[in-house]
Scaffold this active site. Structure first.
Site, mmCIF file in Angstrom:
data_model
loop_
_atom_site.group_PDB
_atom_site.id
_atom_site.type_symbol
_atom_site.label_atom_id
_atom_site.label_comp_id
_atom_site.label_asym_id
_atom_site.label_seq_id
_atom_site.Cartn_x
_atom_site.Cartn_y
_atom_site.Cartn_z
ATOM 1 N N HIS A 46 2.785 69.390 59.128
ATOM 2 C CA HIS A 46 3.637 70.586 59.070
ATOM 3 C C HIS A 46 4.311 70.828 60.416
ATOM 4 C CE1 HIS A 46 2.744 72.430 55.101
ATOM 5 N NE2 HIS A 46 1.703 71.617 55.179
ATOM 6 N N CYS A 73 4.855 67.700 53.867
ATOM 7 C CA CYS A 73 3.618 67.770 53.091
ATOM 8 C C CYS A 73 3.904 67.494 51.600
ATOM 9 C CB CYS A 73 2.903 69.095 53.319
ATOM 10 S SG CYS A 73 1.157 69.068 52.835
ATOM 11 N N GLU A 122 6.822 72.589 61.080
ATOM 12 C CA GLU A 122 7.268 73.984 61.222
ATOM 13 C C GLU A 122 6.194 74.864 61.849
ATOM 14 O OE1 GLU A 122 4.823 74.268 57.534
ATOM 15 O OE2 GLU A 122 6.113 72.737 58.472
#
Length: 243
Positions: A216, A115, A218
């Site tokens: 994202h 990001c 994660e």
């Protein structure tokens, strides 16, 4: 150091935080999903506070680098004035992460930008950003469902790029952004786009591993795992060379 567990630096915020009976305490912090993703992939994460102190020495001790999401980059860095919808800036964090990125790329160290981290990679290479996507996209909720809310959408991945070797020609991703690259920085190539044309991923094609994604990974332990796995694999090989 156990080179089978490469040391991965994870950039961090410096913000006031509150817990228990403490309020607005200056803290170095990062969402644990980032460090958990590195651990699951077989790396050893180390959190890097934003600082102007000795970025070269810090990077010398690492095998890989993750530049995480967060507040917008100060547009002064890429020669523009702030948009009214731009989020709070941290000039220290901008300087610190640009220095870490420059030191890592200078060593051909593996880098994963997420990001804001992907945006930083573009800015560092001389590119810029559109500061507020809702002005130009037909459905901005595709990219950010709302403040503090995740969105999910598909991205098309360019054939033959590093990202396609990891994820294939298409991926469903989790995102929460309102900015994206416009002018692409030197030596970078676009490796993924959204249906509305938003640039969703960039990479340095001639480096060991330097990939930035606007989404994202994660926050998606299954779909995001291959990116962290490749980062750790490349960091392990980098560590063997540097040992």
């Amino acid at each position: 150091m156990d080179r089978n567990r490469p040391l991965i630096g994870v950039s961090a915020y410096e913000l006031p935080a509150s817990w228990s009976h403490w309020s607005d305490v200056p803290c170095v912090l990062v969402p644990s999903a980032y460090t958990a993703s590195v651990l699951r992939a077989g790396g050893l994460p180390v959190v890097l506070p934003p600082t102007d102190d000795a970025p070269e020495a810090v990077v010398d001790r690492l095998d890989g680098l993750v530049l995480v999401g967060g507040a917008d980059i100060n547009p002064v860095v890429y020669g523009e004035q702030p948009h009214p919808e731009a989020l709070a800036f941290s000039d220290l964090r901008d300087r610190a992460e640009l220095a870490l990125l420059g030191a890592a790329l200078g060593r051909d160290m593996p880098v994963l930008g997420i990001c804001r981290g992907m945006q930083l990679m573009n800015v560092a290479a001389g590119g810029d950003l559109h500061q507020h996507l809702p002005e130009i996209t037909p459905d901005p909720s595709t990219h950010r469902a709302g403040p503090g809310l995740w969105a999910r959408h598909d991205v098309a991945i360019a054939p033959g790029c590093r990202l396609s070797a990891i994820l294939g020609d298409r991926a469903s991703v989790v995102s929460a952004h309102h900015q994206a690259p416009v002018e692409i920085g030197r030596d970078l190539v676009v490796s993924a786009t959204a249906a509305d044309g938003t640039v969703e991923a960039l990479e340095h094609p001639h480096r060991r591993f330097a990939v930035g994604v606007l989404w994202h990974p994660e926050e998606d332990p299954v779909g995001g795992a291959p990116l962290f796995a490749e980062l750790v694999t490349q960091a392990r090989e980098y560590g063997k060379v540097e040992a």
